[in-house]
Design a protein around this motif. Sequence first.
Motif, PDB file in Angstrom:
ATOM      1  N   ARG A  13       0.812  -1.211   0.000  1.00 45.19           N
ATOM      2  CA  ARG A  13       0.000   0.000   0.000  1.00 45.19           C
ATOM      3  C   ARG A  13       0.846   1.261   0.000  1.00 45.19           C
ATOM      4  NH1 ARG A  13      -3.501  -0.015   4.902  1.00 45.19           N
ATOM      5  NH2 ARG A  13      -1.999  -1.594   5.457  1.00 45.19           N
ATOM      6  N   ASP A  14       1.980   1.189   0.669  1.00 47.77           N
ATOM      7  CA  ASP A  14       2.787   2.383   0.864  1.00 47.77           C
ATOM      8  C   ASP A  14       4.259   2.024   0.652  1.00 47.77           C
ATOM      9  OD1 ASP A  14       3.818   4.814   1.644  1.00 47.77           O
ATOM     10  OD2 ASP A  14       3.450   4.523   3.787  1.00 47.77           O
ATOM     11  N   PRO A  15       4.655   1.823  -0.624  1.00 47.91           N
ATOM     12  CA  PRO A  15       5.996   1.308  -0.900  1.00 47.91           C
ATOM     13  C   PRO A  15       7.112   2.213  -0.367  1.00 47.91           C
ATOM     14  CG  PRO A  15       4.693   1.485  -2.924  1.00 47.91           C
ATOM     15  CD  PRO A  15       3.878   2.088  -1.836  1.00 47.91           C
ATOM     16  N   ASP A  16       6.847   3.487  -0.297  1.00 49.74           N
ATOM     17  CA  ASP A  16       7.890   4.400   0.169  1.00 49.74           C
ATOM     18  C   ASP A  16       7.809   4.674   1.661  1.00 49.74           C
ATOM     19  OD1 ASP A  16       8.830   4.566  -2.325  1.00 49.74           O
ATOM     20  OD2 ASP A  16       7.815   6.446  -2.839  1.00 49.74           O
ATOM     21  N   MET A  17       6.861   4.096   2.301  1.00 50.10           N
ATOM     22  CA  MET A  17       6.633   4.318   3.728  1.00 50.10           C
ATOM     23  C   MET A  17       6.539   5.814   4.023  1.00 50.10           C
ATOM     24  SD  MET A  17       7.247   1.166   5.475  1.00 50.10           S
ATOM     25  CE  MET A  17       8.297   1.458   6.850  1.00 50.10           C
ATOM     26  N   LYS A  18       5.700   6.482   3.248  1.00 48.74           N
ATOM     27  CA  LYS A  18       5.600   7.931   3.399  1.00 48.74           C
ATOM     28  C   LYS A  18       4.421   8.341   4.247  1.00 48.74           C
ATOM     29  CE  LYS A  18       8.232  10.112  -0.157  1.00 48.74           C
ATOM     30  NZ  LYS A  18       8.250   9.544  -1.511  1.00 48.74           N
ATOM     31  N   SER A  19       3.417   7.477   4.341  1.00 49.20           N
ATOM     32  CA  SER A  19       2.199   7.912   4.992  1.00 49.20           C
ATOM     33  C   SER A  19       2.450   8.145   6.484  1.00 49.20           C
ATOM     34  CB  SER A  19       1.100   6.879   4.784  1.00 49.20           C
ATOM     35  OG  SER A  19       1.107   5.967   5.848  1.00 49.20           O
ATOM     36  N   PRO A  20       1.721   9.132   7.049  1.00 50.81           N
ATOM     37  CA  PRO A  20       1.965   9.511   8.444  1.00 50.81           C
ATOM     38  C   PRO A  20       1.828   8.334   9.418  1.00 50.81           C
ATOM     39  CG  PRO A  20       0.320  10.957   7.422  1.00 50.81           C
ATOM     40  CD  PRO A  20       0.654   9.922   6.417  1.00 50.81           C
ATOM     41  N   GLU A  21       0.870   7.440   9.143  1.00 45.69           N
ATOM     42  CA  GLU A  21       0.666   6.340  10.100  1.00 45.69           C
ATOM     43  C   GLU A  21       1.850   5.375  10.120  1.00 45.69           C
ATOM     44  OE1 GLU A  21      -2.424   3.650   8.977  1.00 45.69           O
ATOM     45  OE2 GLU A  21      -1.889   3.733   6.860  1.00 45.69           O
ATOM     46  N   HIS A  22       2.718   5.451   9.132  1.00 47.44           N
ATOM     47  CA  HIS A  22       3.848   4.534   9.083  1.00 47.44           C
ATOM     48  C   HIS A  22       5.143   5.133   9.614  1.00 47.44           C
ATOM     49  CE1 HIS A  22       1.571   2.166   5.751  1.00 47.44           C
ATOM     50  NE2 HIS A  22       1.210   1.808   6.973  1.00 47.44           N
ATOM     51  N   GLN A  23       5.060   6.399  10.092  1.00 50.30           N
ATOM     52  CA  GLN A  23       6.304   7.028  10.536  1.00 50.30           C
ATOM     53  C   GLN A  23       6.897   6.352  11.770  1.00 50.30           C
ATOM     54  OE1 GLN A  23       7.892   8.745   8.281  1.00 50.30           O
ATOM     55  NE2 GLN A  23       5.988   8.124   7.293  1.00 50.30           N
ATOM     56  N   GLY A  24       6.017   5.814  12.608  1.00 53.73           N
ATOM     57  CA  GLY A  24       6.513   5.073  13.774  1.00 53.73           C
ATOM     58  C   GLY A  24       7.320   3.867  13.326  1.00 53.73           C
ATOM     59  N   LEU A  25       6.862   3.228  12.272  1.00 54.74           N
ATOM     60  CA  LEU A  25       7.560   2.057  11.738  1.00 54.74           C
ATOM     61  C   LEU A  25       8.933   2.440  11.209  1.00 54.74           C
ATOM     62  CD1 LEU A  25       4.752   0.269   9.683  1.00 54.74           C
ATOM     63  CD2 LEU A  25       5.652  -0.335  11.928  1.00 54.74           C
ATOM     64  N   VAL A  26       8.958   3.538  10.467  1.00 52.83           N
ATOM     65  CA  VAL A  26      10.222   3.970   9.878  1.00 52.83           C
ATOM     66  C   VAL A  26      11.251   4.224  10.971  1.00 52.83           C
ATOM     67  CG1 VAL A  26      11.331   5.842   8.602  1.00 52.83           C
ATOM     68  CG2 VAL A  26       9.132   4.931   7.828  1.00 52.83           C
ATOM     69  N   LYS A  27      10.786   4.898  12.012  1.00 58.18           N
ATOM     70  CA  LYS A  27      11.692   5.233  13.106  1.00 58.18           C
ATOM     71  C   LYS A  27      12.183   3.958  13.809  1.00 58.18           C
ATOM     72  CE  LYS A  27      11.780   8.149  17.163  1.00 58.18           C
ATOM     73  NZ  LYS A  27      10.859   8.288  18.272  1.00 58.18           N
ATOM     74  N   ALA A  28      11.254   3.073  14.071  1.00 60.10           N
ATOM     75  CA  ALA A  28      11.626   1.845  14.770  1.00 60.10           C
ATOM     76  C   ALA A  28      12.561   0.994  13.916  1.00 60.10           C
ATOM     77  CB  ALA A  28      10.372   1.052  15.128  1.00 60.10           C
ATOM     78  N   LEU A  29      12.277   0.940  12.622  1.00 60.89           N
ATOM     79  CA  LEU A  29      13.150   0.181  11.724  1.00 60.89           C
ATOM     80  C   LEU A  29      14.566   0.705  11.806  1.00 60.89           C
ATOM     81  CD1 LEU A  29      11.706  -0.409   8.158  1.00 60.89           C
ATOM     82  CD2 LEU A  29      12.808  -2.066   9.644  1.00 60.89           C
ATOM     83  N   GLU A  30      14.646   2.009  11.773  1.00 60.88           N
ATOM     84  CA  GLU A  30      15.967   2.612  11.802  1.00 60.88           C
ATOM     85  C   GLU A  30      16.689   2.264  13.101  1.00 60.88           C
ATOM     86  OE1 GLU A  30      16.158   6.841  12.108  1.00 60.88           O
ATOM     87  OE2 GLU A  30      17.698   6.901  10.557  1.00 60.88           O
ATOM     88  N   GLU A  31      15.984   2.354  14.191  1.00 60.48           N
ATOM     89  CA  GLU A  31      16.629   2.081  15.468  1.00 60.48           C
ATOM     90  C   GLU A  31      16.980   0.616  15.642  1.00 60.48           C
ATOM     91  OE1 GLU A  31      14.232   3.576  18.627  1.00 60.48           O
ATOM     92  OE2 GLU A  31      15.212   5.528  18.538  1.00 60.48           O
ATOM     93  N   ARG A  32      16.064  -0.241  15.240  1.00 55.16           N
ATOM     94  CA  ARG A  32      16.276  -1.650  15.540  1.00 55.16           C
ATOM     95  C   ARG A  32      17.196  -2.330  14.558  1.00 55.16           C
ATOM     96  NH1 ARG A  32      10.295  -3.529  17.443  1.00 55.16           N
ATOM     97  NH2 ARG A  32       9.839  -1.633  18.584  1.00 55.16           N
ATOM     98  N   TRP A  33      17.179  -1.848  13.349  1.00 56.72           N
ATOM     99  CA  TRP A  33      17.903  -2.599  12.326  1.00 56.72           C
ATOM    100  C   TRP A  33      19.231  -2.018  11.934  1.00 56.72           C
ATOM    101  CZ3 TRP A  33      17.287  -7.299  12.122  1.00 56.72           C
ATOM    102  CH2 TRP A  33      16.035  -7.853  12.421  1.00 56.72           C
ATOM    103  N   GLU A  34      19.549  -0.905  12.520  1.00 56.80           N
ATOM    104  CA  GLU A  34      20.827  -0.309  12.228  1.00 56.80           C
ATOM    105  C   GLU A  34      21.893  -1.375  12.456  1.00 56.80           C
ATOM    106  OE1 GLU A  34      23.267   3.631  13.511  1.00 56.80           O
ATOM    107  OE2 GLU A  34      21.614   2.924  14.717  1.00 56.80           O
ATOM    108  N   GLY A  35      22.739  -1.595  11.491  1.00 52.53           N
ATOM    109  CA  GLY A  35      23.767  -2.621  11.686  1.00 52.53           C
ATOM    110  C   GLY A  35      23.273  -3.977  11.278  1.00 52.53           C
ATOM    111  N   ARG A  36      22.217  -4.431  11.894  1.00 50.86           N
ATOM    112  CA  ARG A  36      21.792  -5.792  11.598  1.00 50.86           C
ATOM    113  C   ARG A  36      21.207  -5.907  10.194  1.00 50.86           C
ATOM    114  NH1 ARG A  36      18.506  -8.457  16.350  1.00 50.86           N
ATOM    115  NH2 ARG A  36      17.721  -6.382  16.753  1.00 50.86           N
ATOM    116  N   LEU A  37      20.472  -4.890   9.803  1.00 51.32           N
ATOM    117  CA  LEU A  37      19.877  -4.962   8.472  1.00 51.32           C
ATOM    118  C   LEU A  37      20.960  -4.835   7.404  1.00 51.32           C
ATOM    119  CD1 LEU A  37      17.047  -5.377   7.446  1.00 51.32           C
ATOM    120  CD2 LEU A  37      16.947  -2.965   6.893  1.00 51.32           C
ATOM    121  N   ALA A  38      22.038  -4.187   7.770  1.00 48.29           N
ATOM    122  CA  ALA A  38      23.120  -4.013   6.809  1.00 48.29           C
ATOM    123  C   ALA A  38      23.575  -5.367   6.289  1.00 48.29           C
ATOM    124  CB  ALA A  38      24.284  -3.282   7.456  1.00 48.29           C
TER     125      ALA A  38
END
Length: 795
Positions: free
Chosen positions: A765-790
């Motif tokens: 639905r939101d390939p770019d994760m731009k919608s406001p309701e997904h901003q929490g996800l973006v932030k959490a992804l960044e925090e949790r996956w830093e390093g590991r997602l690399a």
Amino acid sequence: MPTSARAKTAAPRTGGAELGNAPRASYGAQAGLARPGTPPAPRADGRPGRQTSIDTGPASTSPAKARKEKEQRKKKRAVAAEASRSEAKLLSIAPRSGPLSSPLKTLGKRLGPRLISALDKKGLRRMGDILFLLPRCYEDRRRLLTIAELEPGARGVTVGIVKVADFVPGKQGRRMFRAVVGDRSGSIAATYFNAGPWLKSRFTVGKRIVLSGEVRATMSGREMAHPEIEPAEDLDSAGSVHFNRIVPVYPGFERGEQRSFRELASRVGEQYAHELEDPLPPELRRRLELMPLPEALRFIHFPPDSADLEALDVHQSPAHRRLAFDELFFLQLGMALKRQGVKAELGIAFDVSPTRMDKARAALPFQLTGAQARVVEELARDMAREEPMNRLVQGDVGSGKTAVAMVAAMVALQAGYQVAVMAPTEILAEQHERNFRKVLGPLGFQVGLVSASGTAKAKRQVRDAVARGDIHLAVGTHALIQQDMSFDKLGLVVIDEQHRFGVLQRHSLMSKGPKPDVLVMTATPIPRTLAMTLYGDLDLSIIDQLPPGRTPINTRVFNDKQRARVYESIASELAKGHQAYVVYPLVEESEKLDLEDATRGVEKLRVAFPQAKVGLLHGRMKAEEKDAVMEDFREKRLDVLVCTTVVEVGVDVPNASVMVVEAAERFGLSQLHQLRGRVGRGAAASYCYLVASSARSWESTERLSVMEASSDGFVIAEKDLEIRGPGEFLGTRQSGLPELAVANLARDGDLLSMAQAEARRILARDPDMKSPEHQGLVKALEERWEGRLALARVG
Ligand code: ADP
Ligand code: MG
């Protein structure tokens, strides 16, 4: 903020038009919960729900059998509970910013410097760390039992006053510590073997303490062996965090420290839990009926009286499941983003017209099975698209994955592209080279082997021919991904036995050309849950059918004292003109392990079968020697092949009908299944004998009996995963699999499917994760996956 998060998580970079495309969700559709016929998720007691091929015998439920089953279930639960108790598990998702990231010191001086430094040593420095350190188990102190009420055979918690406490001589001259604790109703002993002098200071005579442990009846009355103890200071004060409730027990703290930590957890929970932002969109949470994050954490530390204690203990309470979902969801969201990134890049749109497909299929020496044909269709659909294919073909040993790869290869070759086929062992690479040449040679395509062995000159010649495009299909081991390899026009990469390579290697081959299509194959059936975690970025096809005319393999476990019976069977198969493998776990004699090694095995078999030709194959031989021995076996110049696990994957000699595995208890189940898969490849009945030490453990016997009961690689893999856990199952670290604190891949298959479906749905639905309701996800992804997602996105 969102932009940087996307950059870190493999956001699509090219082709603006593709960005809007919803990623295909074929894997999700196959794996999702909603699909009818999806095998039921593993049950809460850790036993797989799917029992398709395990023969559980007649469905009689005699009382004795029912009792035995009940006992076994109980034992399993205890093991599972123990496993989730054993380690300190810190969820590494504590926020990096906001109030929860403030240091513990700011809580004020009630936190003694000693506690602070003890916490610091454990890496617990911020408020969030305290909230995310999960209790390892719980104690039921809703209503404390009087000592008289304690029941032998059960766990119990009670409070009493220390009457006596001292060291006493124990059995075999060892010192034992024994204390007697009493209340108005009676008394009970607390005993400790090999205990240090410190114990005495914990049992101050006249002091009131909490005792917790398993109660047993002895000649001299009831006792608890090695009970956990805690001072019972504020027993009577109302609202105490230590009493009149279900109380958490934290990992990595001794009992004396439990109290202070519990108090700390309670304060942090009260003051800070509500500050946690719940990253999950409210709509999703409501739909899946997941607890809000702050509530879940409060529940986990201080469960309400109504909570199910057993569920808490095995980390299956609704609150635990909420956190487990979180872990799996962000893993899957990272994977889905990465997958979307690959899809958005430009690849090759191959011609898969019926003419070409028919030509490809017709080159095979046999008709594809229904399952193979279906998978070929799936591959063709992928290859026709401009986006690069990124597909995993999973099929049990002997299901015929090579043929499927051949068809895909011919699609690429006919379009004028090169193909790279990577195999984990030289033996398998060499076998592939021969088979591909047999099929492709007549069509005019050149097949070459890129080997790690051979002269430098020969190697260079092959490399040059590949670079010029004179070799159309190159087969090789990891030599294929070395720096000095280059292709003229690489269109398709096939990776066989994917599980043998790390994630890094997969990506390194992919980066060899302008986005070739990628087909990875795995024969070690990986349980669905693991496949989804490891290969969440791939689409999945399954070959769930064996070629026609196979007879099931007869599998038996024998003691090493019964080897004569195994030899009898070998003799009778050899007499019929068949061949046998005898596999040993070690190459050379080891003083420590009393195992017969392959070299000695050869001598023994030569004596036992004087007429037979016995050959030896092991990993320390040179590649040329290995090839020669393999060739001899294939050409029937050898009757018995004594070997180590070098034959474990891929080797295909259909005339072999006996597989003997020596010291079978030393092998994992999946490995045994692979080895067994070396036979049963022709029409003749085949046998697999697992010879195990008569001194093996009860667990080994049970494990080996799974092999007798099932021939379904998926069932076996699930058992294996259940027994060994994901780390060992995969020989991890190299797999890039993240540590999970709450979720358990052997158990939480249902949550994982849900997490994957939700992650893909959000991106659709939101390939770019731009919608406001997904901003929490973006932030959490960044925090949790830093390093590991690399690691997951090295491509
Ligand atoms: P795996 O999936 O374990 O890699 P292989 O590709 O080595 O299996 O195939 C196992 C054996 O089955 C080979 O001898 C192969 O030639 C044979 N085979 C594969 N597909 C078919 C088929 N459709 N009909 C008959 N034999 C087949
Ligand atoms: Mg194979």
